[in-house]
Motif scaffolding. Structure first.
Motif, PDB file in Angstrom:
ATOM      1  N   GLN A   1      91.989  86.065  44.523  1.00 19.54           N
ATOM      2  CA  GLN A   1      91.789  84.656  44.122  1.00 19.54           C
ATOM      3  C   GLN A   1      90.544  84.509  43.243  1.00 19.54           C
TER       4      GLN A   1
ATOM      5  N   GLY B   1      90.416  84.437  40.047  1.00 23.06           N
ATOM      6  CA  GLY B   1      90.695  83.504  38.957  1.00 23.06           C
ATOM      7  C   GLY B   1      90.368  84.025  37.573  1.00 23.06           C
ATOM      8  N   GLU B   2      89.951  85.280  37.464  1.00 20.09           N
ATOM      9  CA  GLU B   2      89.601  85.819  36.140  1.00 20.09           C
ATOM     10  C   GLU B   2      90.822  85.883  35.224  1.00 20.09           C
TER      11      GLU B   2
ATOM     12  N   LEU C   1      92.949  83.774  34.634  1.00 22.97           N
ATOM     13  CA  LEU C   1      93.220  82.521  33.919  1.00 22.97           C
ATOM     14  C   LEU C   1      92.771  82.581  32.466  1.00 22.97           C
TER      15      LEU C   1
ATOM     16  N   PRO D   1      94.746  74.685  36.182  1.00 24.28           N
ATOM     17  CA  PRO D   1      94.685  75.776  37.171  1.00 24.28           C
ATOM     18  C   PRO D   1      95.713  75.641  38.297  1.00 24.28           C
TER      19      PRO D   1
ATOM     20  N   LYS E   1      95.168  92.176  33.257  1.00 28.71           N
ATOM     21  CA  LYS E   1      93.725  92.021  33.419  1.00 28.71           C
ATOM     22  C   LYS E   1      93.337  91.759  34.868  1.00 28.71           C
TER      23      LYS E   1
ATOM     24  N   ALA F   1      92.099  91.985  38.577  1.00 31.59           N
ATOM     25  CA  ALA F   1      91.026  92.793  39.178  1.00 31.59           C
ATOM     26  C   ALA F   1      91.565  93.887  40.087  1.00 31.59           C
TER      27      ALA F   1
ATOM     28  N   ILE G   1      87.428  95.001  37.496  1.00 28.23           N
ATOM     29  CA  ILE G   1      86.637  93.755  37.371  1.00 28.23           C
ATOM     30  C   ILE G   1      85.606  93.937  36.259  1.00 28.23           C
TER      31      ILE G   1
ATOM     32  N   THR H   1      87.021  93.162  33.047  1.00 26.86           N
ATOM     33  CA  THR H   1      87.405  91.757  32.860  1.00 26.86           C
ATOM     34  C   THR H   1      86.186  90.847  32.728  1.00 26.86           C
ATOM     35  N   SER H   2      85.237  91.003  33.631  1.00 24.46           N
ATOM     36  CA  SER H   2      84.070  90.109  33.606  1.00 24.46           C
ATOM     37  C   SER H   2      82.840  90.843  34.144  1.00 24.46           C
TER      38      SER H   2
ATOM     39  N   LEU I   1      80.902  88.665  36.784  1.00 22.35           N
ATOM     40  CA  LEU I   1      81.481  88.673  38.123  1.00 22.35           C
ATOM     41  C   LEU I   1      81.318  90.045  38.755  1.00 22.35           C
TER      42      LEU I   1
ATOM     43  N   ARG J   1      80.416  80.857  40.288  1.00 21.19           N
ATOM     44  CA  ARG J   1      81.664  80.103  40.426  1.00 21.19           C
ATOM     45  C   ARG J   1      81.440  78.616  40.138  1.00 21.19           C
TER      46      ARG J   1
ATOM     47  N   GLN K   1      80.754  78.089  36.421  1.00 23.27           N
ATOM     48  CA  GLN K   1      81.962  78.346  35.608  1.00 23.27           C
ATOM     49  C   GLN K   1      83.137  77.454  35.995  1.00 23.27           C
TER      50      GLN K   1
ATOM     51  N   ASP L   1      87.481  74.175  34.007  1.00 24.55           N
ATOM     52  CA  ASP L   1      88.682  74.870  33.523  1.00 24.55           C
ATOM     53  C   ASP L   1      88.923  76.210  34.221  1.00 24.55           C
ATOM     54  N   ARG L   2      88.292  76.415  35.349  1.00 24.76           N
ATOM     55  CA  ARG L   2      88.498  77.674  36.057  1.00 24.76           C
ATOM     56  C   ARG L   2      89.215  77.419  37.368  1.00 24.76           C
ATOM     57  N   TYR L   3      89.734  78.480  37.923  1.00 23.04           N
ATOM     58  CA  TYR L   3      90.377  78.373  39.222  1.00 23.04           C
ATOM     59  C   TYR L   3      89.312  78.487  40.298  1.00 23.04           C
TER      60      TYR L   3
ATOM     61  N   SER M   1      88.851  78.789  44.284  1.00 27.06           N
ATOM     62  CA  SER M   1      89.549  78.980  45.552  1.00 27.06           C
ATOM     63  C   SER M   1      88.676  78.448  46.684  1.00 27.06           C
TER      64      SER M   1
ATOM     65  N   ASN N   1      87.895  81.066  49.193  1.00 28.93           N
ATOM     66  CA  ASN N   1      86.811  81.973  48.817  1.00 28.93           C
ATOM     67  C   ASN N   1      85.447  81.322  49.010  1.00 28.93           C
TER      68      ASN N   1
END
Lengths: 406, 229
Positions: free
Chosen positions: A25, A27-28, A30, A42, A97, A99, B63, B66-67, B70, B125, B128, B131-133, B135, B138
């Motif tokens: 979860q 969310g990366e 997205l 989302p 992409k 994780a 990860i 990707t980021s 993070l 989180r 950011q 426009d982000r998800y 959770s 989490n």
């Protein structure tokens, strides 16, 4: 419709169930989702869909559900989920992409199947598909007699039987005629005799049914096509539609019940081989900057990434540009998912992202190699303020190729 | 009475955790026989796939790709969580094995990093969020872990409970002979929150490594799906 209280995992492999559990979860994903890029919602994203589907699984197959009565799931939640899973273009960029590496390109069709089995899908474009295929052989219900005639080059001869066969595919023959015409002209230029099925015999490959979760006809369609090509003595089946190639490679063996009696080759693979074997030569120059868009089901789907580029680089004078996201990380053109007509606004907006990037990179031409992309990106350019000539890879190549006489 | 209740709660939470682990193991076992919903093109998985997966698990390569932002928080959090967990094993062994004794100082450093990394992840989180998800699960888990680790650190630095009674209490739980609860409200909160968290630990801690292995196998396989070997 099957029992509503049946487990939501019944259509999934154990690995797919594990994939749902593996989602962190974070969310990366997205950032890489084309639907998110144009909708910014989302609530229809990958982690949210996975979270909701986990809830469905828990409600019907969790420990509590096993010992007591499974919980009735809220109908509105089921409908919202169904819409979200069908609004997805199934491009698989989120999985690429991810994780942890969830195979989303493969997961979505099975989640869609679950929704279909529960009678929750009412998009006519999908529900009419099986009947359309039964009636006309194609999912769009276009006339059978117009399958080849409007585009097939008169001068090209098709062998009655041959080890090489060409499958044109429904989206190409009805929606991207320059593409299939280009395919046939290039095959003719290569010079090896090739065969095709008749208009009645060349039915849908099954991809739109598979992707939309309607699997009942797949075995029959696969067996009909495989047996027909087998009867023609086919050893290599060539096709340029990435979706057809994907289902033929990945799923036909399963639906046929054994290994296919022939190999599947994408058109660009076949042409790249012909170039290496010097069966064809490209003499005509093209002094242009062109940009190639990787179709999701070709690059991420079956790993055909280099061959289209080899084919394009074979044309002297070409400067080949790349999208920021290319190869296995390419961005969807918006046409994926089999319901582009329902979510047309998204599809057009996504298609325009490709156009805008191609224009920004000062490309002279945008090269596509998928009939769905071809149709949708052309449509996206109508009434758009940025313009660029859109050409299919084989449409372009056919204009520059020459047969090597032996 | 409270010591008996906490001991029973600890056992229940532990059993709950084991049941979930067993369920995951069964899924994994079945998955190992039926890895994908399509024909397998790569029947023999090369050693490189396993090596990549081990590196992925240790360093979170996916990860990282990707980021980077993070990844920094995520990697520090997971690695410090691992060493803090190892450090806590000293309460459950009557005499600690040498290897775990050696890791105690690492666990101590990890104890400082753990709340910091969680704070970083929560802050990232929140910043950011647009426009982000986001959770909520989490957030709750991260928040709980932040409080548990901060309380642990507070006990270590300022209000040390009697470690001998902590150890006796911990050994009593698994020896099924409840011992008196250490006289520390912070310890009570620390263990109470942990017991609440244990059954709700995210399933990805078990599933993700196997999915990662499958993803690496699939990437290797992609070279042979439609290409000649």
């Amino acid at each position: 419709m099957k029992d509503k209280k049946e487990s939501f995992t019944r259509n999934l492999t154990p690995m797919q169930v594990m994939e749902l559990d593996a989602c962190t979860q974070c969310g990366e994903c997205l950032q890489h989702c084309p639907v998110q890029e144009v909708t910014g919602r989302p609530s229809i994203s990958t982690p949210e869909k996975i979270r909701v589907f986990r809830e469905f699984i828990k409600a019907t197959g969790g420990l509590k559900a096993r010992f007591f009565n499974p919980k009735e799931i809220d109908k509105e939640l089921l409908q919202d989920f169904t819409k979200a899973v069908f609004e997805c273009t199934t491009c698989g960029a989120c999985g690429q992409k991810c994780a942890v590496g969830i195979n989303t390109q493969r997961l979505w069709p099975y989640l869609r199947k679950e929704m279909f089995d529960r009678g929750l899908v009412d998009y006519e474009i999908l529900t009419n598909m099986p009947d359309a295929i039964k009636k006309s052989g194609n999912p769009y219900n276009f006339p059978v007699e117009e399958r080849f005639k409007p585009w097939f080059p008169e001068q090209v001869k098709v062998a009655e039987k041959s080890e090489i066969a060409y499958y044109a595919g429904c989206s190409g023959v009805y929606g991207a005629k320059p593409m299939v015409r280009g395919d046939v002209l290039v095959l003719d230029a290569i010079g090896d005799p090739f065969t095709m099925l008749t208009e009645e015999e060349e039915v849908c490959c099954g991809f739109p049914l598979f992707i939309s979760g309607q699997h009942d006809m797949l075995e029959d369609l696969t067996k009909r096509l495989v047996e027909a090509y087998k009867a023609k003595g086919t050893k290599v089946l060539v096709c340029s539609c990435p979706c057809c190639v994907n289902v033929m490679t990945r799923d036909w063996p399963a639906f046929y019940g054994k290994e296919l009696p022939f190999k599947i080759r994408h058109m660009t693979q076949y042409v790249a081989d012909a170039l290496k074997q010097r069966k064809i030569m490209v003499k005509k120059e093209l002094k242009e900057r062109i940009i190639y868009h990787d179709p999701c089901y070709l690059s991420r789907g079956v790993g055909v990434i280099e061959e289209p580029r080899e084919v394009l680089r074979a044309i002297p004078g070409i400067e080949l540009l790349e999208f920021d996201r290319h190869g296995s990380e390419s961005r969807c053109c918006g046409a994926g998912g089999a319901v582009r007509k329902v979510f047309n606004e998204n599809a057009i907006a996504i298609g325009r992202l490709a156009i805008d990037e191609a224009v920004a990179k000062k490309a002279d031409k945008l090269i596509l190699s998928c009939p769905a992309c071809y149709g949708k990106v052309n449509e996206a350019m109508q009434d758009h303020d940025r313009k660029i000539p859109i050409v299919d890879i084989m449409e372009l190549f056919a204009q520059h190729v020459e047969r090597v006489e032996t | 009475m409270m010591n008996v209740m906490i001991s029973v709660a600890a056992l229940v939470a532990y059993v709950f955790f084991l049941v979930r682990f067993a369920r995951q193991s069964i899924i994994w076992f079945r998955a190992s026989r039926h890895a994908a919903a399509y024909p397998i093109f790569l029947t023999k998985v090369p050693a490189s796939v396993y090596i990549t997966t081990v590196l992925d698990i240790l360093f979170f390569r996916r990860i990282f790709n990707t980021s980077k932002l993070l990844w920094t928080g995520s990697w520090v959090f997971h690695i410090s969580f691992f060493f803090v967990t190892l450090r806590h094993t000293r309460y459950f062994f009557p005499s600690l094995p040498d290897c775990l004794i050696l890791l105690q100082p690492v666990g101590l450093i990890a104890g400082y990093l753990l709340p910091l990394s969680l704070l970083y992840i929560i802050a990232l989180r929140t910043v950011q969020k647009k426009d982000r998800y986001a959770s909520s699960y989490n957030y709750v888990i991260s928040g709980m872990l932040f409080f548990i680790s901060t309380i642990g650190l507070t006990m270590r630095m300022f209000f040390r409970p009697d470690l001998l009674s902590v150890k006796q209490f911990a050994l009593g739980i698994f020896g099924l002979s409840p011992q008196p609860l250490p006289d520390s409200m912070l310890f009570f909160l620390h263990i109470g929150l942990f017991l609440l968290l244990l059954p709700f630990l995210p399933p990805h801690i078990i599933a993700a490594p196997f999915v990662n292995l499958e993803a690496n196998r699939r990437m290797e396989e992609l070279r042979y799906v439609i290409h000649e070997r």
